[in-house]
Design a protein around this motif. Structure first.
Motif, mmCIF file in Angstrom:
data_model
loop_
_atom_site.group_PDB
_atom_site.id
_atom_site.type_symbol
_atom_site.label_atom_id
_atom_site.label_comp_id
_atom_site.label_asym_id
_atom_site.label_seq_id
_atom_site.Cartn_x
_atom_site.Cartn_y
_atom_site.Cartn_z
ATOM 1 N N THR A 1 -2.846 12.490 -4.396
ATOM 2 C CA THR A 1 -3.110 13.631 -3.295
ATOM 3 C C THR A 1 -4.454 13.571 -3.112
ATOM 4 O O THR A 1 -4.926 14.791 -2.375
ATOM 5 C CB THR A 1 -2.426 14.948 -4.192
ATOM 6 N N SER A 2 -5.244 12.840 -3.802
ATOM 7 C CA SER A 2 -6.750 12.913 -3.489
ATOM 8 C C SER A 2 -7.153 11.843 -2.407
ATOM 9 O O SER A 2 -6.775 10.768 -2.299
ATOM 10 C CB SER A 2 -7.493 12.577 -4.869
ATOM 11 N N ALA A 3 -7.919 12.281 -1.638
ATOM 12 C CA ALA A 3 -8.432 11.388 -0.304
ATOM 13 C C ALA A 3 -9.191 10.324 -0.788
ATOM 14 O O ALA A 3 -9.292 9.272 -0.159
ATOM 15 C CB ALA A 3 -9.105 12.184 0.525
ATOM 16 N N ARG B 1 -10.821 18.507 4.341
ATOM 17 C CA ARG B 1 -9.644 17.517 4.469
ATOM 18 C C ARG B 1 -8.715 18.115 3.522
ATOM 19 O O ARG B 1 -9.030 17.935 2.448
ATOM 20 C CB ARG B 1 -10.272 16.237 4.523
ATOM 21 N N GLU B 2 -7.343 18.207 3.743
ATOM 22 C CA GLU B 2 -6.407 18.546 2.752
ATOM 23 C C GLU B 2 -5.264 17.683 2.857
ATOM 24 O O GLU B 2 -4.856 17.087 3.756
ATOM 25 C CB GLU B 2 -6.050 19.861 2.829
ATOM 26 N N PHE B 3 -4.821 17.582 1.352
ATOM 27 C CA PHE B 3 -3.552 16.613 1.344
ATOM 28 C C PHE B 3 -2.476 17.374 2.089
ATOM 29 O O PHE B 3 -2.033 18.308 2.110
ATOM 30 C CB PHE B 3 -3.256 16.415 0.124
ATOM 31 N N TYR C 1 0.875 -1.223 0.050
ATOM 32 C CA TYR C 1 0.001 0.039 0.059
ATOM 33 C C TYR C 1 0.760 1.303 -0.191
ATOM 34 O O TYR C 1 1.779 1.460 0.682
ATOM 35 C CB TYR C 1 -1.011 0.140 1.382
ATOM 36 N N ALA C 2 0.216 2.216 -0.699
ATOM 37 C CA ALA C 2 0.760 3.596 -0.665
ATOM 38 C C ALA C 2 0.201 4.155 0.603
ATOM 39 O O ALA C 2 -0.932 3.865 1.136
ATOM 40 C CB ALA C 2 0.561 4.439 -1.814
ATOM 41 N N VAL C 3 0.853 5.350 1.135
ATOM 42 C CA VAL C 3 0.357 5.943 2.481
ATOM 43 C C VAL C 3 0.104 7.237 2.104
ATOM 44 O O VAL C 3 1.092 8.140 1.555
ATOM 45 C CB VAL C 3 1.265 5.623 3.527
ATOM 46 N N GLY C 4 -0.937 7.826 2.461
ATOM 47 C CA GLY C 4 -1.040 9.221 2.215
ATOM 48 C C GLY C 4 -1.388 9.885 3.676
ATOM 49 O O GLY C 4 -1.879 9.427 4.524
ATOM 50 N N TRP C 5 -0.844 10.997 3.818
ATOM 51 C CA TRP C 5 -1.380 11.889 5.287
ATOM 52 C C TRP C 5 -2.112 13.231 4.824
ATOM 53 O O TRP C 5 -1.763 13.918 3.809
ATOM 54 C CB TRP C 5 0.072 12.425 5.947
ATOM 55 N N PHE C 6 -3.256 13.074 5.579
ATOM 56 C CA PHE C 6 -3.987 14.229 5.372
ATOM 57 C C PHE C 6 -4.517 14.973 6.590
ATOM 58 O O PHE C 6 -4.222 14.482 7.635
ATOM 59 C CB PHE C 6 -5.373 13.604 4.608
ATOM 60 N N ARG C 7 -5.074 16.324 6.645
ATOM 61 C CA ARG C 7 -5.245 17.006 7.920
ATOM 62 C C ARG C 7 -6.510 17.663 7.490
ATOM 63 O O ARG C 7 -6.864 18.037 6.602
ATOM 64 C CB ARG C 7 -4.348 17.855 8.244
#
Length: 121
Positions: free
Chosen positions: A103-105, A45-47, A32-38
């Motif tokens: 970059t998309s949730a 919610r933003e990348f 899996y790739a991992v993304g962080w958002f806040r």
């Protein structure tokens, strides 16, 4: 299924650092790739950052040069090192996992519960 648990948030002063961790369990983390958002109160919610299966990274312009994403597949863990924190970094931070880095949730299938980061001025 992949279960994700974030940790490491807290209350810090501007200029301080925090290290967020995302612990994964279930299926093979390295797949899996991992993304962080806040997400800040009242905002979408933003990348923030992403890391591919091959450990290539990408960042939003607002955190580039201050935040570093990494992963340790042997420990099933992804990490977001946050330096030179600013009050505008205050938000709930989420890690997410999916088959492709984006970059998309909406590209991520699995999400952690979030960890609060508060930066005082």
């Amino acid at each position: 299924q992949v279960q994700l648990v974030e940790s490491g948030g807290g209350l810090v002063q501007a200029g301080d650092s925090l290290r967020l961790s995302c612990a994964a369990s279930g299926r093979t983390f390295s797949d899996y790739a991992v993304g962080w958002f806040r997400q800040a109160p009242g905002k979408e919610r933003e990348f923030v950052a992403r890391i591919t299966r091959g450990a290539n990274t990408g960042y939003s312009d607002s955190v580039k040069g201050r935040f570093t994403s990494s992963r340790d597949n042997a420990k099933n863990t992804a990490t977001l090192q946050m330096n030179s924190l600013k009050p505008e970094d205050t938000a709930t931070y989420y890690c997410a996992a999916g088959p492709f880095s984006s970059t998309s949730a909406t590209s991520y299938s699995y999400w952690g519960q979030g960890t609060q980061v508060t930066v005082s001025s």
